[in-house]
Design an enzyme around this catalytic site. Structure first.
Site, PDB file in Angstrom:
ATOM      1  N   ARG A  89       0.832  -1.206   0.000  1.00  0.00           N
ATOM      2  CA  ARG A  89       0.000   0.000   0.000  1.00  0.00           C
ATOM      3  C   ARG A  89       0.867   1.258   0.000  1.00  0.00           C
ATOM      4  O   ARG A  89       2.030   1.229   0.385  1.00  0.00           O
ATOM      5  CB  ARG A  89      -0.926   0.012   1.219  1.00  0.00           C
ATOM      6  CG  ARG A  89      -2.140  -0.902   1.051  1.00  0.00           C
ATOM      7  CD  ARG A  89      -3.056  -0.858   2.258  1.00  0.00           C
ATOM      8  NE  ARG A  89      -2.418  -1.436   3.429  1.00  0.00           N
ATOM      9  CZ  ARG A  89      -1.916  -0.742   4.415  1.00  0.00           C
ATOM     10  NH1 ARG A  89      -1.980   0.587   4.405  1.00  0.00           N
ATOM     11  NH2 ARG A  89      -1.357  -1.344   5.430  1.00  0.00           N
ATOM     12  N   HIS A 137      -9.418  -3.537  13.231  1.00  0.00           N
ATOM     13  CA  HIS A 137      -8.410  -4.201  12.397  1.00  0.00           C
ATOM     14  C   HIS A 137      -7.960  -5.439  13.166  1.00  0.00           C
ATOM     15  O   HIS A 137      -6.943  -5.428  13.859  1.00  0.00           O
ATOM     16  CB  HIS A 137      -7.228  -3.260  12.134  1.00  0.00           C
ATOM     17  CG  HIS A 137      -6.243  -3.798  11.140  1.00  0.00           C
ATOM     18  ND1 HIS A 137      -4.898  -3.504  11.178  1.00  0.00           N
ATOM     19  CD2 HIS A 137      -6.400  -4.625  10.066  1.00  0.00           C
ATOM     20  CE1 HIS A 137      -4.279  -4.114  10.172  1.00  0.00           C
ATOM     21  NE2 HIS A 137      -5.164  -4.803   9.490  1.00  0.00           N
ATOM     22  N   ARG A 168       1.369 -12.335  -1.382  1.00  0.00           N
ATOM     23  CA  ARG A 168       0.060 -12.465  -0.733  1.00  0.00           C
ATOM     24  C   ARG A 168      -0.846 -13.446  -1.452  1.00  0.00           C
ATOM     25  O   ARG A 168      -0.765 -13.614  -2.675  1.00  0.00           O
ATOM     26  CB  ARG A 168      -0.652 -11.104  -0.757  1.00  0.00           C
ATOM     27  CG  ARG A 168      -0.038 -10.044   0.102  1.00  0.00           C
ATOM     28  CD  ARG A 168      -0.599 -10.132   1.498  1.00  0.00           C
ATOM     29  NE  ARG A 168      -0.026  -9.125   2.381  1.00  0.00           N
ATOM     30  CZ  ARG A 168      -0.494  -8.873   3.590  1.00  0.00           C
ATOM     31  NH1 ARG A 168      -1.540  -9.528   4.057  1.00  0.00           N
ATOM     32  NH2 ARG A 168       0.087  -7.978   4.335  1.00  0.00           N
ATOM     33  N   LYS A 181      -8.448  -2.119   1.725  1.00  0.00           N
ATOM     34  CA  LYS A 181      -8.230  -1.264   2.879  1.00  0.00           C
ATOM     35  C   LYS A 181      -8.937   0.091   2.721  1.00  0.00           C
ATOM     36  O   LYS A 181      -9.284   0.725   3.713  1.00  0.00           O
ATOM     37  CB  LYS A 181      -6.734  -1.094   3.146  1.00  0.00           C
ATOM     38  CG  LYS A 181      -6.115  -2.294   3.894  1.00  0.00           C
ATOM     39  CD  LYS A 181      -6.857  -2.575   5.172  1.00  0.00           C
ATOM     40  CE  LYS A 181      -6.179  -3.422   6.219  1.00  0.00           C
ATOM     41  NZ  LYS A 181      -5.699  -4.733   5.883  1.00  0.00           N
ATOM     42  N   SER A 236       0.099  -5.001  10.401  1.00  0.00           N
ATOM     43  CA  SER A 236       0.410  -5.907   9.306  1.00  0.00           C
ATOM     44  C   SER A 236       1.572  -6.840   9.652  1.00  0.00           C
ATOM     45  O   SER A 236       2.605  -6.395  10.160  1.00  0.00           O
ATOM     46  CB  SER A 236       0.771  -5.057   8.086  1.00  0.00           C
ATOM     47  OG  SER A 236       0.978  -5.895   6.993  1.00  0.00           O
ATOM     48  N   LYS A 288      -2.388 -11.852  12.569  1.00  0.00           N
ATOM     49  CA  LYS A 288      -3.849 -11.933  12.626  1.00  0.00           C
ATOM     50  C   LYS A 288      -4.364 -13.101  11.790  1.00  0.00           C
ATOM     51  O   LYS A 288      -5.160 -13.912  12.256  1.00  0.00           O
ATOM     52  CB  LYS A 288      -4.486 -10.628  12.121  1.00  0.00           C
ATOM     53  CG  LYS A 288      -4.230  -9.428  13.002  1.00  0.00           C
ATOM     54  CD  LYS A 288      -4.935  -8.177  12.497  1.00  0.00           C
ATOM     55  CE  LYS A 288      -4.479  -7.740  11.119  1.00  0.00           C
ATOM     56  NZ  LYS A 288      -3.063  -7.402  11.014  1.00  0.00           N
ATOM     57  N   THR A 289      -3.898 -13.175  10.545  1.00  0.00           N
ATOM     58  CA  THR A 289      -4.383 -14.239   9.661  1.00  0.00           C
ATOM     59  C   THR A 289      -3.863 -15.597  10.135  1.00  0.00           C
ATOM     60  O   THR A 289      -4.625 -16.565  10.257  1.00  0.00           O
ATOM     61  CB  THR A 289      -3.948 -13.974   8.205  1.00  0.00           C
ATOM     62  OG1 THR A 289      -4.461 -12.702   7.814  1.00  0.00           O
ATOM     63  CG2 THR A 289      -4.479 -15.036   7.257  1.00  0.00           C
ATOM     64  N   ASP A 318      -9.168 -10.277   9.246  1.00  0.00           N
ATOM     65  CA  ASP A 318      -8.571  -8.930   9.191  1.00  0.00           C
ATOM     66  C   ASP A 318      -9.481  -7.760   9.575  1.00  0.00           C
ATOM     67  O   ASP A 318      -8.996  -6.780  10.112  1.00  0.00           O
ATOM     68  CB  ASP A 318      -8.025  -8.697   7.772  1.00  0.00           C
ATOM     69  CG  ASP A 318      -7.017  -7.575   7.691  1.00  0.00           C
ATOM     70  OD1 ASP A 318      -5.985  -7.656   8.384  1.00  0.00           O
ATOM     71  OD2 ASP A 318      -7.237  -6.614   6.932  1.00  0.00           O
TER      72      ASP A 318
HETATM   73  N1  ATP Z   1       5.382 -16.663  16.251  1.00  0.00           N
HETATM   74  C1  ATP Z   1       4.688 -16.278  15.218  1.00  0.00           C
HETATM   75  N2  ATP Z   1       3.390 -15.908  15.333  1.00  0.00           N
HETATM   76  C2  ATP Z   1       2.682 -15.485  14.279  1.00  0.00           C
HETATM   77  N3  ATP Z   1       3.159 -15.408  13.018  1.00  0.00           N
HETATM   78  C3  ATP Z   1       4.441 -15.790  12.821  1.00  0.00           C
HETATM   79  C4  ATP Z   1       5.244 -16.228  13.888  1.00  0.00           C
HETATM   80  N4  ATP Z   1       6.463 -16.532  13.410  1.00  0.00           N
HETATM   81  C5  ATP Z   1       6.424 -16.281  12.090  1.00  0.00           C
HETATM   82  N5  ATP Z   1       5.209 -15.844  11.711  1.00  0.00           N
HETATM   83  C6  ATP Z   1       4.848 -15.446  10.332  1.00  0.00           C
HETATM   84  O1  ATP Z   1       4.454 -14.086  10.373  1.00  0.00           O
HETATM   85  C7  ATP Z   1       3.488 -13.823   9.379  1.00  0.00           C
HETATM   86  C8  ATP Z   1       2.221 -13.248   9.987  1.00  0.00           C
HETATM   87  O2  ATP Z   1       1.449 -12.745   8.925  1.00  0.00           O
HETATM   88  P1  ATP Z   1      -0.126 -12.600   8.898  1.00  0.00           P
HETATM   89  O3  ATP Z   1      -0.588 -12.825   7.500  1.00  0.00           O
HETATM   90  O4  ATP Z   1      -0.760 -13.435   9.944  1.00  0.00           O
HETATM   91  O5  ATP Z   1      -0.212 -11.065   9.224  1.00  0.00           O
HETATM   92  P2  ATP Z   1      -1.481 -10.192   9.517  1.00  0.00           P
HETATM   93  O6  ATP Z   1      -1.441  -9.740  10.923  1.00  0.00           O
HETATM   94  O7  ATP Z   1      -2.664 -10.928   9.071  1.00  0.00           O
HETATM   95  O8  ATP Z   1      -1.170  -8.915   8.594  1.00  0.00           O
HETATM   96  P3  ATP Z   1      -2.033  -8.109   7.509  1.00  0.00           P
HETATM   97  O9  ATP Z   1      -2.924  -7.186   8.265  1.00  0.00           O
HETATM   98  O10 ATP Z   1      -1.017  -7.390   6.724  1.00  0.00           O
HETATM   99  O11 ATP Z   1      -2.769  -9.108   6.689  1.00  0.00           O
HETATM  100  C9  ATP Z   1       3.199 -15.140   8.694  1.00  0.00           C
HETATM  101  O12 ATP Z   1       3.981 -15.193   7.530  1.00  0.00           O
HETATM  102  C10 ATP Z   1       3.671 -16.167   9.733  1.00  0.00           C
HETATM  103  O13 ATP Z   1       4.082 -17.366   9.158  1.00  0.00           O
HETATM  104  O1  OAA Z   2      -3.542  -3.897   3.333  1.00  0.00           O
HETATM  105  C1  OAA Z   2      -2.668  -4.707   3.003  1.00  0.00           C
HETATM  106  O2  OAA Z   2      -2.002  -4.631   1.986  1.00  0.00           O
HETATM  107  C2  OAA Z   2      -2.401  -5.852   3.868  1.00  0.00           C
HETATM  108  C3  OAA Z   2      -3.011  -5.718   5.163  1.00  0.00           C
HETATM  109  O3  OAA Z   2      -3.910  -6.452   5.499  1.00  0.00           O
HETATM  110  C4  OAA Z   2      -2.502  -4.674   6.055  1.00  0.00           C
HETATM  111  O4  OAA Z   2      -1.542  -3.981   5.687  1.00  0.00           O
HETATM  112  O5  OAA Z   2      -3.043  -4.537   7.155  1.00  0.00           O
HETATM  113 CA    CA Z   3      -3.813 -10.857   7.003  1.00  0.00          CA
HETATM  114 MN    MN Z   4      -4.627  -6.059   7.532  1.00  0.00          MN
END
Ligand code: ATP
Ligand code: OAA
Ligand code: CA
Ligand code: MN
Length: 686
Positions: free
Chosen positions: A204, A368, A470, A349, A386, A390-391, A405
């Site tokens: 972004r 979020h 992604r 977003k 990010s 979360k995911t 998310d």
């Molecule tokens: N201890 C841990 N706990 C959680 N995630 C971990 C850990 N160690 C490594 N990771 C990695 O960190 C990343 C977490 O990314 P995730 O997609 O869950 O982010 P998100 O919070 O959903 O972000 P976004 O809002 O950008 O989607 C994954 O690639 C996961 O494999």
């Molecule tokens: O928006 C994006 O590209 C990915 C995301 O979920 C974040 O940054 O929270």
């Molecule tokens: Ca995510």
């Molecule tokens: Mn997000």
């Protein structure tokens, strides 16, 4: 002549059923026997029959086509007719189920899309027609098939003389074909996902996000230092809108998605996304809630429209433009314009920002966060910036996934805003994240990944295009998704931080004031790549764990969170999914299985009643024992070899927290100032 004679002789033999005898005859010298493909059919046991001396193999029924084109036309059957719109019983139309014709429905739909695409300055725009321009059968001639296109005015410009084909709510299969035929960098991977490239932007662009300031938004929105809302005036918005609309109308075809946001049916928002790429259309098909055919028929006018002209830059000579990228939100017009970035996350977003405006007006908190539910109905929210997990952590094989998310928390409980998930793919493995890995199949969009040119096997460790690779997939691709994506009030509120300093404990139990303090602070070490331009992890503060998306002042959301947590008795937790045993570069990231065990102990309630000690400086309550987690990492001090360095790093981070919180200290939360003082006191003690 000999060949002719041979052929007719053979045919006669076959016709007489004497082919065996014929083939048994020795071939004439120098002439090879004719190759026989079949003698009799086994399945039908029907002999060959001869008509006009021509042999027919009628073992299977002949196709009912005279030409290849006709054959192709047999291949596709019309989609099942959608159910008619039921109209209200009125005095004028007394029949209970009087319907509008399919033709009329199509006309109304095109009229609505035409209105979306209309120029604000010219008398007329291009005619919109439904269907792919390459499919000749569907291209209407001007004098026929009037019902297929809609044009509001008499033609007065060249653009009004052309057709813009509308590819309306195409299915994933159709979008795959569009992408593969027309978009460079689109490929089918070995698991069936559609690999795409998002172009120059692979994350972004928060610095290019603009919000229109007008008499309402001046007072309503959060402006100034720390705010994500960079102002633009209405006029500039219209300049960019016209640029986007003209670009889209100049194309042969545009994609239109009509979909929903928010699984809470009382607070559902209708969105229309107009875009130029099949990639964008499929991404939003996955990310927004997909309407049923009946819902689509009653769709009507959208509540919000996105014009995604991401391939086309904004004009740097336009006032307020600081780059060739601009993502513009106009709340009054209920529109968003995207110029100069094809990163699909901007749409997702951008709509989330809109929800952060609309929902609090209804007393609903937008979050979020990820969200899942145990078999007994216990709901957990996972906040975090990010890349904090979360995911990853809301996708839990032992629990039902509500969403990964974006959520709403209303008096009815929680609801997912979206219809899909958006997972980080870097270093993804089947072993560590099986449900996410398996969701990357036909229909999923894989952004910016690298794959083997022959086997189309994806190499998830390859960062050649970006670190922010992604996958976007419909939520039902996760086997234990909770459909509809709603649940009761949360029991646990888990704040995720990926601490690159390695000084925050892997888990701590928070008081209400601490929960508020850390929620407003929104700390993490941003993981590389999601926001354009950030290449290395660095300490980041982002209010409400999503300052880039909030519209009102952070304290407004914080006050709502505190009120809801108190009302429904939720417990706050801080979980560090980042480093332990030293800072980034020295220690290592906490192993995912350990974090999962910590989260399990929170869900099960075991951790609520564990034994706790308090850390210095941050005053965090940390458990002395968590099943399946080495005890020496529970207190970060023990995990660091160099205790002096640990203390220095801890104080440095605490200083950054204090400095960050200064801007919030003058704001009140709640009816008196008391909560603010409590919250301030819940920060690091230095
Ligand atoms: N201890 C841990 N706990 C959680 N995630 C971990 C850990 N160690 C490594 N990771 C990695 O960190 C990343 C977490 O990314 P995730 O997609 O869950 O982010 P998100 O919070 O959903 O972000 P976004 O809002 O950008 O989607 C994954 O690639 C996961 O494999
Ligand atoms: O928006 C994006 O590209 C990915 C995301 O979920 C974040 O940054 O929270
Ligand atoms: Ca995510
Ligand atoms: Mn997000």
């Amino acid at each position: 002549m000999a060949a002719d004679g041979q052929a007719s002789n053979m045919d006669n033999n076959l016709a007489n059923g004497s082919s065996v005898a014929a083939s048994a005859q020795p071939p004439r010298p120098g002439v090879l026997p004719r190759i026989q493909t079949r003698i009799t059919t086994m399945a039908a046991s029907k002999p060959y029959k001869a008509e006009n001396n021509i042999c027919h193999d009628d073992s299977s029924r002949p196709v009912k086509a005279q030409t290849i084109d006709e054959l192709h036309s047999l291949q596709k059957k019309r989609s099942a007719p959608t159910t008619p719109i039921k109209q209200e019983v009125t005095a004028q139309s007394p029949t209970a189920f009087s319907t509008i014709s399919e033709e009329e429905r199509q006309r109304l739909q095109l009229q609505s899309i035409s209105a979306s695409l209309a120029s604000l300055t010219r008398e007329s725009g291009p005619k919109v027609v439904k269907g792919d321009p390459k499919r000749k059968l569907e291209t209407p001639k001007a004098h026929e098939q009037h019902h297929q296109y809609f044009t509001p005015n008499i033609s007065t410009s060249d653009s009004a003389l052309k057709f813009t084909h509308i590819l309306y709510n195409l299915s994933p299969a159709e979008l795959y074909e569009q992408a593969i035929k027309y978009e460079h960098g689109s490929f089918i991977t070995s698991s069936g996902a559609l690999a795409t490239l998002s172009g120059a932007k692979t994350g972004r662009s928060p610095r290019d996000k603009r919000v229109v300031i007008d008499e309402n938004t001046t007072d309503e929105l959060w402006w100034g230092k720390g705010s994500p809302n960079i102002e633009m005036d209405e006029h500039t918005f219209l300049v960019n809108r016209e640029r986007a609309v003209d670009y889209l109308n100049s194309l042969d075809k545009v994609f239109v998605n009509d979909q929903f946001l928010n699984w809470d049916s009382e607070n559902r928002i209708k969105v229309r996304i107009v875009s130029a790429r099949a990639y964008h259309s499929l991404f939003m098909h996955n990310m927004c809630i997909r309407p049923t055919p009946e819902e689509l028929e009653n769709f009507g006018t959208p509540d919000f429209t996105i014009y995604n002209a991401g391939q086309f830059p904004c004009n740097r000579y336009t006032h307020y433009m600081t780059s060739s990228t601009s993502i513009d939100i106009n709340l009054a017009r209920k529109e968003m314009v995207i110029l100069g970035t094809q990163y699909a996350g901007e749409m997702k977003k951008g709509l989330f920002s809109v929800m952060h405006y609309l929902m609090p007006k209804r007393g609903i908190l937008s979050l979020h966060s990820g969200c899942n539910m145990g078999k007994d109905g216990d709901v957990a929210l996972f906040f975090g910036l990010s890349g904090t997990g979360k995911t990853t952590l809301s996708t839990d094989h032992n629990r039902l996934l509500i969403g990964d998310d974006e959520h709403c928390w209303s008096d009815n409980g929680v609801s997912n805003i979206e219809g899909g998930c958006y997972a980080k793919c870097i270093d993804l493995s089947h072993e560590k994240e099986p449900d996410i890995f398996n969701a990357i199949k036909f229909g999923a969009v894989l952004e910016n990944v690298v794959f083997d040119e022959h086997t189309r096997e994806v190499d998830y460790s390859d960062k050649s295009v970006t670190e922010n690779t992604r996958a976007s997939y419909p939520i039902e691709y996760i086997p234990n998704a909770k459909i509809p994506c709603v649940g009761p009030h949360p029991k646990n509120v888990i704040l995720l931080a990926c601490d690159a300093f390695g000084v925050l404990p892997p888990v701590s139990k928070l008081t209400m004031a601490q929960t508020m303090y850390h929620f407003i602070t929104g700390y993490t070490a941003l993981v590389a790549g999601t926001e354009d331009g950030i290449k290395e992890p660095q300490a980041t503060f982002s209010a409400c764990f999503g300052a880039a998306f909030i519209m009102l002042h952070p304290t407004k959301y914080a006050a709502m969170l505190a009120e809801k947590m108190k009302k429904y008795g939720a417990t706050g937790w801080l979980v560090n999914t980042g480093w332990c045993g030293g800072r980034y570069g020295v220690g290592s990231r906490i192993k995912l299985p350990y974090t999962r065990n910590i989260i399990d102990a929170i869900h099960s309630g075991v951790l609520l009643n564990a034994e706790y000690t308090k850390t210095e400086v941050f005053g965090l309550e940390i458990p002395t024992l968590v099943e399946g987690v080495p005890s020496e990492i529970l207190n970060p001090m023990n995990a660091w070899e160099n205790k002096k360095l640990y203390k220095e790093t801890l104080l440095k981070l605490a200083g950054l927290f204090k400095q960050n919180f200064e801007v919030f200290s003058k704001y009140k939360i709640g009816s008196d100032n008391k909560l603010t003082e409590e919250i301030l006191a819940a920060g690091p003690n230095i």
